[in-house]
Motif scaffolding. Structure first.
Motif, PDB file in Angstrom:
ATOM      1  N   ILE A  96       0.839  -1.206   0.000  1.00  0.00           N
ATOM      2  CA  ILE A  96       0.000   0.000   0.000  1.00  0.00           C
ATOM      3  C   ILE A  96       0.869   1.249   0.000  1.00  0.00           C
ATOM      4  O   ILE A  96       0.662   2.178  -0.805  1.00  0.00           O
ATOM      5  N   ASN A  97       1.851   1.291   0.895  1.00  0.00           N
ATOM      6  CA  ASN A  97       2.732   2.467   0.967  1.00  0.00           C
ATOM      7  C   ASN A  97       3.569   2.605  -0.289  1.00  0.00           C
ATOM      8  O   ASN A  97       3.824   3.718  -0.766  1.00  0.00           O
ATOM      9  N   LEU A  98       4.015   1.481  -0.822  1.00  0.00           N
ATOM     10  CA  LEU A  98       4.828   1.501  -2.035  1.00  0.00           C
ATOM     11  C   LEU A  98       4.043   2.096  -3.202  1.00  0.00           C
ATOM     12  O   LEU A  98       4.563   2.929  -3.964  1.00  0.00           O
ATOM     13  N   LEU A  99       2.799   1.701  -3.331  1.00  0.00           N
ATOM     14  CA  LEU A  99       1.981   2.178  -4.441  1.00  0.00           C
ATOM     15  C   LEU A  99       1.725   3.683  -4.366  1.00  0.00           C
ATOM     16  O   LEU A  99       1.498   4.331  -5.401  1.00  0.00           O
ATOM     17  N   ARG A 100       1.765   4.244  -3.174  1.00  0.00           N
ATOM     18  CA  ARG A 100       1.452   5.668  -3.010  1.00  0.00           C
ATOM     19  C   ARG A 100       2.668   6.574  -3.167  1.00  0.00           C
ATOM     20  O   ARG A 100       2.546   7.792  -3.056  1.00  0.00           O
ATOM     21  N   LEU A 101       3.825   6.008  -3.429  1.00  0.00           N
ATOM     22  CA  LEU A 101       5.024   6.818  -3.612  1.00  0.00           C
ATOM     23  C   LEU A 101       4.912   7.678  -4.867  1.00  0.00           C
ATOM     24  O   LEU A 101       4.210   7.322  -5.815  1.00  0.00           O
ATOM     25  N   PHE A 108       8.795   5.575  -7.079  1.00  0.00           N
ATOM     26  CA  PHE A 108       8.205   4.247  -7.304  1.00  0.00           C
ATOM     27  C   PHE A 108       9.004   3.477  -8.352  1.00  0.00           C
ATOM     28  O   PHE A 108       9.239   2.278  -8.202  1.00  0.00           O
ATOM     29  N   ARG A 109       9.436   4.153  -9.420  1.00  0.00           N
ATOM     30  CA  ARG A 109      10.206   3.484 -10.474  1.00  0.00           C
ATOM     31  C   ARG A 109      11.482   2.858  -9.919  1.00  0.00           C
ATOM     32  O   ARG A 109      11.915   1.806 -10.372  1.00  0.00           O
ATOM     33  N   VAL A 120      12.149   2.165  -6.406  1.00  0.00           N
ATOM     34  CA  VAL A 120      11.907   1.232  -5.310  1.00  0.00           C
ATOM     35  C   VAL A 120      11.183  -0.022  -5.788  1.00  0.00           C
ATOM     36  O   VAL A 120      11.421  -1.119  -5.278  1.00  0.00           O
ATOM     37  N   ALA A 121      10.322   0.121  -6.786  1.00  0.00           N
ATOM     38  CA  ALA A 121       9.490  -1.002  -7.238  1.00  0.00           C
ATOM     39  C   ALA A 121      10.014  -1.627  -8.528  1.00  0.00           C
ATOM     40  O   ALA A 121       9.237  -2.190  -9.298  1.00  0.00           O
ATOM     41  N   ALA A 122      11.315  -1.556  -8.744  1.00  0.00           N
ATOM     42  CA  ALA A 122      11.880  -2.079  -9.988  1.00  0.00           C
ATOM     43  C   ALA A 122      11.528  -3.550 -10.193  1.00  0.00           C
ATOM     44  O   ALA A 122      11.203  -3.989 -11.305  1.00  0.00           O
ATOM     45  N   ARG A 123      11.560  -4.330  -9.111  1.00  0.00           N
ATOM     46  CA  ARG A 123      11.228  -5.751  -9.228  1.00  0.00           C
ATOM     47  C   ARG A 123       9.758  -5.946  -9.568  1.00  0.00           C
ATOM     48  O   ARG A 123       9.395  -6.785 -10.402  1.00  0.00           O
ATOM     49  N   MET A 124       8.899  -5.173  -8.945  1.00  0.00           N
ATOM     50  CA  MET A 124       7.467  -5.264  -9.209  1.00  0.00           C
ATOM     51  C   MET A 124       7.147  -4.892 -10.645  1.00  0.00           C
ATOM     52  O   MET A 124       6.192  -5.415 -11.250  1.00  0.00           O
ATOM     53  N   LEU A 125       7.939  -3.993 -11.219  1.00  0.00           N
ATOM     54  CA  LEU A 125       7.689  -3.512 -12.569  1.00  0.00           C
ATOM     55  C   LEU A 125       8.317  -4.388 -13.646  1.00  0.00           C
ATOM     56  O   LEU A 125       8.368  -4.008 -14.805  1.00  0.00           O
ATOM     57  N   ARG A 126       8.774  -5.583 -13.245  1.00  0.00           N
ATOM     58  CA  ARG A 126       9.283  -6.528 -14.246  1.00  0.00           C
ATOM     59  C   ARG A 126       8.094  -7.163 -14.966  1.00  0.00           C
ATOM     60  O   ARG A 126       7.744  -8.310 -14.790  1.00  0.00           O
ATOM     61  N   ILE A 127       7.456  -6.331 -15.728  1.00  0.00           N
ATOM     62  CA  ILE A 127       6.265  -6.695 -16.502  1.00  0.00           C
ATOM     63  C   ILE A 127       6.515  -6.204 -17.915  1.00  0.00           C
ATOM     64  O   ILE A 127       6.915  -5.052 -18.111  1.00  0.00           O
ATOM     65  N   ASP A 128       6.316  -7.041 -18.910  1.00  0.00           N
ATOM     66  CA  ASP A 128       6.594  -6.545 -20.259  1.00  0.00           C
ATOM     67  C   ASP A 128       5.390  -5.826 -20.843  1.00  0.00           C
ATOM     68  O   ASP A 128       4.281  -5.839 -20.298  1.00  0.00           O
TER      69      ASP A 128
END
Length: 338
Positions: A249-254, A259-260, A262-270
């Motif tokens: 939740i906190n990560l999404l609100r950055l 966010f780009r 801190v959430a590099a792993r989460m954004l491993r989406i093509d």
């Protein structure tokens, strides 16, 4: 020497998930029958199956190697059924399976939401129905072409009938983990799936939508509301994403720039990835919002609570066919009272 294949597989619902997982097993040498609707079967008969993924793998099955049916074949005796129909078709599919297959046939529900395995068991009490969970996104990117755009491992309720299949699923590139209690895993996945409706209304590819803070704030608000209700219900969702739901939740609100990073792993989406709900809207089909935000609303009601933001998402998706439009991040935040 490769592990022995325990038997044949029947995919009940040849959609994106059914075609990808069933196709992966077929490419590994498992005899697989695909049961689906003419719209999909015609594509498979004309183009065969092409499976690709975020890791760069490509597998192809020519049309003449595919076993395609519009109903459960008479005399079928699969060792394993993968139930992959949309939630609204669960009862009808389970009834057809129970009528056609021997008592005790093992069925794994690889469907969204929490309640589908129970619904299948109720309609098909002679079946051995086990709940399952698909952690990754699969998109249809062309006729007979399916792409896995995110990572993860399948999960299912532990059952003696499933254990011989584990090395086969591993070898097929769709590894499966068994759990004594799948409910926390199901709720953990449902937390992530609450973004499906945000993505569908945005009209954007999944990664592009997640790069915009306004949409992420909507996603975070749906998770936060669900977590409050789960706490009252005494359910602790399992960690399915890279971080626990309360930290997500906190990560999404950055801010976007942070966010780009801190959430590099989460954004491993093509770029090909999108939610199945977006596909449903594009095709004018009823979505599975009742099996996602609707589950949150029902759990709240069971405990004398309300879930106004998830209820609002249910109403927006149900109203979409009458007034289709792309929702901007600001419009969606306003609709959720953010």
């Amino acid at each position: 020497m490769p592990d022995a294949i325990p038997g044949e597989v029947l995919v009940m619902g040849a959609g994106t998930i059914g075609c990808f997982i069933g196709g992966s097993l077929a490419a590994a040498g498992v005899p697989v029958t695909f049961v689906g609707r003419p719209r999909m079967l015609d594509k498979l008969a004309a183009h065969g199956l092409t499976l690709t993924d975020i890791d760069g793998a490509t597998r192809r099955l020519p049309a003449e190697k595919l076993r395609l049916c519009d109903q459960v074949p008479v005399g079928a005796r699969p060792s394993l059924v993968l139930l992959c129909v949309k939630s609204g078709a669960t009862a009808a599919a389970a009834g057809e399976l129970a009528f056609a297959l021997p008592a005790g046939t093992t069925v794994v529900s690889l469907q969204n939401g929490i309640s589908n395995s129970a619904a299948a068991s109720q309609t098909g009490p002679s079946l051995n129905v086990r709940a399952g969970m698909v952690p990754y996104n699969v998109a249809e990117i062309g006729p007979g072409a399916f792409h896995r755009g995110t990572a993860g491992r399948l999960a299912a309720e532990d059952d003696a009938a499933l254990r011989p299949w584990l090395p086969v699923f591993e070898r097929a590139g769709v590894p499966l983990d068994l759990h004594a209690d799948l409910l926390p895993v199901q709720w953990g996945k449902l937390m992530l799936n609450l973004n499906n409706s945000v993505n569908a209304l945005s009209g954007l590819p999944l990664r592009e939508e997640l790069m915009l803070r306004g949409y992420r704030r909507c996603f975070a608000s749906l998770i936060e509301e669900a977590l409050d209700i789960l706490k009252v219900a005494g359910i602790a969702p399992a960690q399915v994403a890279a971080v626990p739901a309360h930290r997500l939740i906190n990560l999404l609100r950055l801010p976007d720039w942070l966010f780009r990073i801190v959430a590099a792993r989460m954004l491993r989406i093509d770029a090909k990835a999108r939610s199945s709900m977006a596909d449903d809207l594009a095709l004018g089909r009823r979505t599975e919002i009742d099996s996602l935000s609707g589950e949150v609303v029902r759990l709240a009601q069971e405990h004398g609570l309300s879930a106004p933001r998830n209820a609002r998402m249910v109403s927006l998706l149900e109203a979409w066919p009458q007034s289709p439009k792309r929702w901007t991040a600001r419009q969606l935040q306003d609709a959720l009272g953010l």
